[in-house]
Design an enzyme around this catalytic site. Structure first.
Site, PDB file in Angstrom:
ATOM      1  N   ASP A  49      11.545  -3.637   2.159  1.00  0.00           N
ATOM      2  CA  ASP A  49      11.615  -2.433   2.989  1.00  0.00           C
ATOM      3  C   ASP A  49      13.049  -1.902   3.119  1.00  0.00           C
ATOM      4  O   ASP A  49      13.575  -1.730   4.225  1.00  0.00           O
ATOM      5  CB  ASP A  49      11.050  -2.704   4.392  1.00  0.00           C
ATOM      6  CG  ASP A  49       9.647  -3.269   4.374  1.00  0.00           C
ATOM      7  OD1 ASP A  49       8.923  -3.016   3.395  1.00  0.00           O
ATOM      8  OD2 ASP A  49       9.270  -3.959   5.342  1.00  0.00           O
ATOM      9  N   GLU A 214       1.790   4.702   3.765  1.00  0.00           N
ATOM     10  CA  GLU A 214       2.856   4.267   4.667  1.00  0.00           C
ATOM     11  C   GLU A 214       4.231   4.568   4.073  1.00  0.00           C
ATOM     12  O   GLU A 214       4.353   5.017   2.938  1.00  0.00           O
ATOM     13  CB  GLU A 214       2.719   2.772   4.952  1.00  0.00           C
ATOM     14  CG  GLU A 214       2.871   1.875   3.739  1.00  0.00           C
ATOM     15  CD  GLU A 214       2.584   0.410   4.028  1.00  0.00           C
ATOM     16  OE1 GLU A 214       2.032   0.100   5.105  1.00  0.00           O
ATOM     17  OE2 GLU A 214       2.916  -0.439   3.176  1.00  0.00           O
ATOM     18  N   ARG A 308       9.425 -10.193  -2.148  1.00  0.00           N
ATOM     19  CA  ARG A 308       9.721  -8.790  -2.429  1.00  0.00           C
ATOM     20  C   ARG A 308      11.237  -8.619  -2.352  1.00  0.00           C
ATOM     21  O   ARG A 308      11.853  -8.995  -1.360  1.00  0.00           O
ATOM     22  CB  ARG A 308       9.028  -7.882  -1.412  1.00  0.00           C
ATOM     23  CG  ARG A 308       7.504  -7.947  -1.464  1.00  0.00           C
ATOM     24  CD  ARG A 308       6.868  -7.216  -0.294  1.00  0.00           C
ATOM     25  NE  ARG A 308       7.139  -7.886   0.968  1.00  0.00           N
ATOM     26  CZ  ARG A 308       6.935  -7.327   2.170  1.00  0.00           C
ATOM     27  NH1 ARG A 308       6.492  -6.091   2.259  1.00  0.00           N
ATOM     28  NH2 ARG A 308       7.189  -8.003   3.269  1.00  0.00           N
TER      29      ARG A 308
END
Length: 479
Positions: A49, A214, A308
């Site tokens: 993110d 999102e 990630r």
């Protein structure tokens, strides 16, 4: 090919050969070996993110950390991986100090506003919040400013806040409950950077799957605002980016004013070992002439929320005025730094001895080597051993070194030391096999020639099926 020592003439001839000859890259295509200055390789950070902004000579990066908001600062994109984080926010309020996700920061006037989502430990209690800086510095310090609550979503699940300006007004975009998805896109008006001034409007955004919409992000160019967003659940390999656009002068709160663009604009690239690219943001090069995307992705097709990592690459623009995000590059692909980036002279050392700078590697014992890891490894190859006492010694000239290697279910513990010093135990085990995973970063060293030794201990944790240690890529930092 394993290189242990070279004469000056051989080194020159080899450098010329590598500079002129295309060799297979981790992407499965071809890539020229480039000089160290002016280049970098992903990842930029081991977290997901990401959000990046360049301000007063430094890149500033945030990623999801869970219990706090941390920021990494560096004058060059190439050194963000080894930058020391600064904790810019940690909350004592138990209603909003857990599961802190996806922070983003924007400058309005002479203050910075940091938007994020958090809960009390229960996912459905995620809500949106904003901090305000005490001075004109994206690294803060910050103070809590407000909870962001559209009147019609005052007590509903909400994540991934992003702010954009359109027709001279501010708007909040986020993912949350609407009639289309549990995580659907919503837009609400704002009267200032910390106050929502009206009801949220839901958008029925396409996404190629029923799961989520999102992480809305925005670009403005060629008479339109371009909203890109992620779909299909970040744990899945098909997590991807789609796009809508809004012409200048149109009202963002009228859903029919948004034009849906068909198909994903950024998605998995199996041939390059890239899965689930998304939850992205955009930033400009230091000289303001280039647009870049920063995003997270995985090297595994397994459905998982772990592993990630943050990556970046340049984007371009199509003839019709829309952004062209391209295809995600292989982890480790060498790229030119953004225009105006001063660089740091970073270079790589591959496990087979090839290097783009003054680096080499030597092995003792019975190491195996091969290309079985394919796109999960740098240059498609690595070395591995489970024999206690086997060593790999990397020699480099610089100030710091980082090791990126395969984590796997059968991997064990290595003893790593610098310049003959005390060993640090590093576990190479992972519940899911992933490639080019950051395993170790050395302390800052005086500039000069150093050695880093990786020793196979033959030990492993209780969850591992074996004691293998993998050697793949090293990144060397020269200042």
């Amino acid at each position: 090919m394993r290189l242990r020592s070279r004469s000056p003439l051989l080194a020159v001839l080899l450098a010329l050969l590598l500079g002129l000859t295309a060799v297979p890259s981790a992407a499965g295509g071809a890539e020229e070996t480039k000089a160290a200055a002016g280049t970098f390789r992903n990842p930029l950070n081991p977290g997901p993110d990401p959000y990046v902004s360049h301000w007063k000579g430094n890149y500033h990066l945030t990623t999801t950390q869970g219990d706090s908001i941390r920021m990494w600062r560096s004058p060059s994109l190439s050194t963000l991986l080894t930058a020391d984080p600064v904790t810019v926010w940690k909350d004592s309020d138990s209603s909003r100090n857990r599961n802190i996700w996806a922070p983003e920061f924007y400058r309005f006037g002479d203050r910075w506003y940091l938007y994020y989502t958090a809960d009390d430990g229960v996912d459905e209690h995620h809500r949106l919040y904003v901090l305000e800086s005490e001075r004109d510095d994206p690294a803060g310090p910050y103070r809590f400013k407000a909870k962001l609550t559209p009147p019609n979503h005052a007590d509903k699940y909400a994540i991934d806040p992003g702010v954009f300006q359109h027709n001279g007004r501010l708007y909040l975009a986020y993912a949350g409950l609407n009639q289309y998805q549990h995580n659907g896109l919503n837009i609400a008006p704002m009267s200032n950077p910390y106050t929502v001034s009206g009801d949220a409007v839901p958008l029925d955004a396409a996404g190629g799957c029923p799961d989520v919409r999102e992480g809305p992000e925005f670009l403005h160019r060629n008479g339109r605002t371009w909203m890109t967003y992620s779909t299909c659940d970040t744990g899945k390999p098909d997590y991807q980016v789609w796009m809508m656009s809004l012409r200048d002068g149109a009202d963002p709160l009228v859903p029919g004013n948004w034009t849906q663009h068909s198909g994903p604009v950024f998605s998995r690239a199996d041939d390059r070992g890239v899965y689930g690219p998304g939850h992205h943001a955009f930033f400009r090069s230091p000289d303001g002439t280039e647009d870049w995307i920063v995003y997270h992705a995985k090297t595994t097709s397994t459905n998982t929320y772990t592993d990630r990592t943050t990556r970046a690459q340049k984007i371009t623009w199509n003839a019709d005025g829309s952004p062209d995000l391209g295809r995600p590059l292989a982890l480790g692909a060498t790229q030119d730094l953004p225009a105006g980036d001063p660089g740091s002279g970073t270079y790589w050392i591959n496990d087979d001895g090839r290097s783009s700078g003054a680096g080499s590697v030597a092995y003792t014992g019975g190491w195996n080597s091969g290309t079985g890891c394919a796109t999960q490894c740098f240059w498609g190859d690595d070395h591995w051993s489970d024999r206690a006492g086997d060593t790999a010694t990397l020699t480099f000239t610089g100030t710091r070194i980082a090791l990126l290697s395969v984590r796997d279910t059968g991997n064990g513990i290595a003893g790593i030391s610098v310049d003959g010093g005390a060993e640090q135990r590093v576990d190479f085990h992972g519940a899911i096999r992933t490639g080019e995973t950051l395993r170790y970063v050395s302390p800052k060293l005086p500039h000069g020639r150093h050695t880093l030794r990786i020793r196979v201990t033959g030990e492993h944790n209780a969850q591992s099926r074996g004691a293998f240690v993998s050697v793949d890529r090293a990144e060397v930092y020269t200042n």
